[in-house]
Design an enzyme around this catalytic site. Structure first.
Site, PDB file in Angstrom:
ATOM      1  CG  ASP A 272      -2.213   0.764   0.984  1.00 53.17           C
ATOM      2  OD1 ASP A 272      -3.231   0.480   1.619  1.00 53.17           O
ATOM      3  OD2 ASP A 272      -2.159   1.701   0.151  1.00 53.17           O
ATOM      4  CD  GLU A 458      -6.964   5.602   2.294  1.00 54.51           C
ATOM      5  OE1 GLU A 458      -6.787   5.906   1.108  1.00 54.51           O
ATOM      6  OE2 GLU A 458      -6.030   5.271   3.048  1.00 54.51           O
TER       7      GLU A 458
END
Ligand code: GLC
Length: 583
Positions: A272, A458
């Site tokens: 990521d 997020e």
């Protein structure tokens, strides 16, 4: 079976033949993924042997799909001008349609697809997302998220399908098949993410610590990855969270021993965001990460650091070869060597009516009817209707995060329809609109009050996290919209736009009908088709629905924390017009 084995053998021979020619710098280059701006110049693609380019938050590749394709063709030509002419992978967070491109078909977020429980529909949606992603120049999507969200406080509940492991596994399988080309259309690489435990951190903190034991992980979190691997998923993305204090990106036992060896995953394990400098540099390579999102200034440190690691022996050369083998295998598998450039003919398919029709079906089937009394629903064409609240006429607010922008948009965007527009289509009267809930309207039969959560993505969406911008209940303003109409004795239908179940017990009690609409995406008019009864409700809760904020004292949401806590509605609950009380 024989043809598949021959194909595999042929693929492996091509990979080995290419590997044998590669220098260490070329191998490390293949492991490098960068943004098309900031991180590199076009020439760097060639001089640094870059293996993949991503588009995410930031400058767009162009004004329209033609310019997006042209930008990526320019970068691809750089890659094809290197000694070995290895084509680039172009990746994008197309998580509910090609949502970075304004004008694309935007599907309900995965929580809504979870409410449909319909794998055929999920596969179709993924196939359309693949077409519209390829039309804008991409061959890799970072989707589906197959997390099992265990706390509604997490800011990414909506990116996943459900709290149910079984339902998530079923829909993950369908999503991978759809994205990668089962429907006959040329597919894109899909990515199951985020491995593992992203939605199971204590208190729902994005990137927090997951303390589930190994047995719970294997039983509750792993099956969706097994289903994705069974469907042939091309990549799996490592997760930001730690597992008992060990960063998942540096967790060799989980990435290599479990995923690659025990489950025989032969695709790419991609990191990521900026993981090299954040989670232990060469430790993540030795743990099994194959491609690194070397963004935000990480590229040179990554390439130099790995080169040094191989030369001083702290990174076994075989580890680099394993990574590059996996990357090349997917590039051969998805025919990038034969077709490195985007197909211009797909541009005309972006947002076409056939695609939007599938998205509208997904909206319809995602709606969950939690209450319907006093014949509030279905709406009658001859009723005098007032629609209340800004969410009713704003396609940005109905679509959630990862829409046009990373954090979503609070504006109407191209190609989308709103809930109000849909209601106007079916009513025989002029539909009144009360955007601020002032209720200065007389002579109405029913109020449709659209409330919910503004877009977030997020950690911005974590409740109680570092941002703490959101809450488990409706805002005071939204509660007041409902109060204003119910206190006037006007029949009230509440439509909730949210990325997760919320604590709405008082609002459900005071309204005549209550619909969980999740984050419908561009086809807001699909909501009206069900509110007017053109289609019946089919959606079932993909998560149990909480009763009280008091039930969130544990590290997980009520359903996972304490069996003695009864949800307001259980997983799988959902009324329809036959079952709802028409008294
Ligand atoms: C983000 C997300 C991940 C996404 C990636 C690229 O931080 O965690 O889901 O695919 O970065 O944008």
């Amino acid at each position: 079976m024989l043809s598949r084995k021959l194909a595999e053998k042929d693929l492996e021979e091509k990979v080995e033949a290419l590997m044998a020619q590669m220098t260490l710098e070329e191998k490390i280059g293949q492991m490098s993924q960068v943004r098309h701006f900031d991180d590199i110049s076009p020439e760097d693609i060639k001089t640094k042997f870059i293996g993949s380019v991503i588009h995410t938050q930031g400058p767009l590749p162009g004004k329209n799909a033609e310019e997006w394709q042209a930008k990526f063709i320019e970068l691809q030509k750089q890659a094809l001008s290197t000694r070995l002419r290895i084509p680039l992978l172009f990746g994008v967070d197309a998580v509910h349609g090609q949502n970075t491109y304004e004008g694309a078909t935007i599907f309900p977020h995965n929580i809504g697809l979870g409410a449909t429980g319909n794998p055929e529909l999920v596969e179709k949606a993924a196939a359309i997302t693949a077409i519209e992603s390829k039309a804008t120049g991409f061959n890799w999507v970072f989707s589906p998220c197959v997390a099992i969200p265990m706390n509604e406080k997490w800011g990414r509940v909506y990116e996943a399908f459900s709290e149910s492991t079984e339902l998530t596994a079923k829909l993950a399988h369908a999503s991978v098949l759809g994205h990668q080309g089962s429907k006959g259309n040329p597919g894109v690489l899909a990515t199951a993410k985020h491995f593992i435990g992203d939605g199971a951190t204590d208190f729902g903190v994005e990137g927090g610590n997951t303390t589930l034991n190994q047995e719970e992980i294997l039983e509750r979190l792993l099956p969706p990855y097994q289903a994705a691997i069974e469907a042939g998923v091309a990549s799996i993305m490592a997760s930001f969270n730690t597992l008992d204090g060990i960063p998942m990106h540096a967790h060799k036992a989980m990435i290599t021993d479990l995923l690659k060896v025990k489950l025989d995953f032969d695709g790419i394990v991609v990191s990521d965001w900026k993981a090299y400098s954040r989670f232990g540099q060469n430790d993540i390579i030795n743990a099994g990460i194959d491609m690194v999102m070397a963004v935000d200034g990480d590229l040179d440190a990554f390439q130099e650091g790995v080169r040094t690691g191989v030369l001083d022996g702290t990174i076994p050369e075989e580890r680099i070869n394993d990574a590059v083998r996996r990357i090349l295998k997917q590039k051969f598998r998805f025919a990038l060597f034969e077709n490195p450039f985007p197909d211009k003919s797909l541009i005309s398919k972006i947002g076409i009516p056939e695609h939007r029709s599938v998205a509208r079906q997904a909206v319809r089937e995602s709606l969950v009817l939690l209450k319907n009394e006093n014949q509030a629903l279905p709406l009658k064409k001859d009723s005098k209707i007032v629609v209340v609240g800004p969410f009713a006429d704003n396609s940005g607010l109905q679509s959630g995060g990862w829409t046009v922008n990373w954090q979503g948009t609070k504006e109407n965007y191209q190609g989308a329809t709103t809930i109000l527009e849909g209601i106007k289509k079916f009513s025989n009267h002029e539909v009144k609109f009360d955007p601020d809930g002032q209720a200065e309207v007389e002579d109405v039969d029913v109020a449709v009050v659209v409330v919910g959560e503004e877009p977030y993505a997020e950690f911005f969406g974590d409740i109680g996290g570092e941002m703490n911008l959101f809450q488990l209940t409706l805002s005071e303003t939204h509660q007041q919209y409902i109060n204003t109409y119910t206190e006037k004795g006007i029949k009230t239908v509440v439509v909730l736009i949210s990325g997760r179940p919320l604590v709405t017990t008082p609002q459900i009690e005071q309204s005549d009908a209550f619909v969980a609409a999740w984050l419908p995406g561009s086809e807001g008019d699909g909501v009206a088709e069900v509110l007017f009864g053109l289609f019946d409700f089919k959606g079932k809760l993909p998560h149990s629905w909480p009763k009280s904020v008091e039930d969130f004292k544990g590290k997980f949401g009520p359903n996972f924390w304490d069996d003695s806590i009864e949800p307001l509605f259980p997983f799988g609950y959902g009324l329809n017009y036959q079952k709802s009380k028409s008294t």
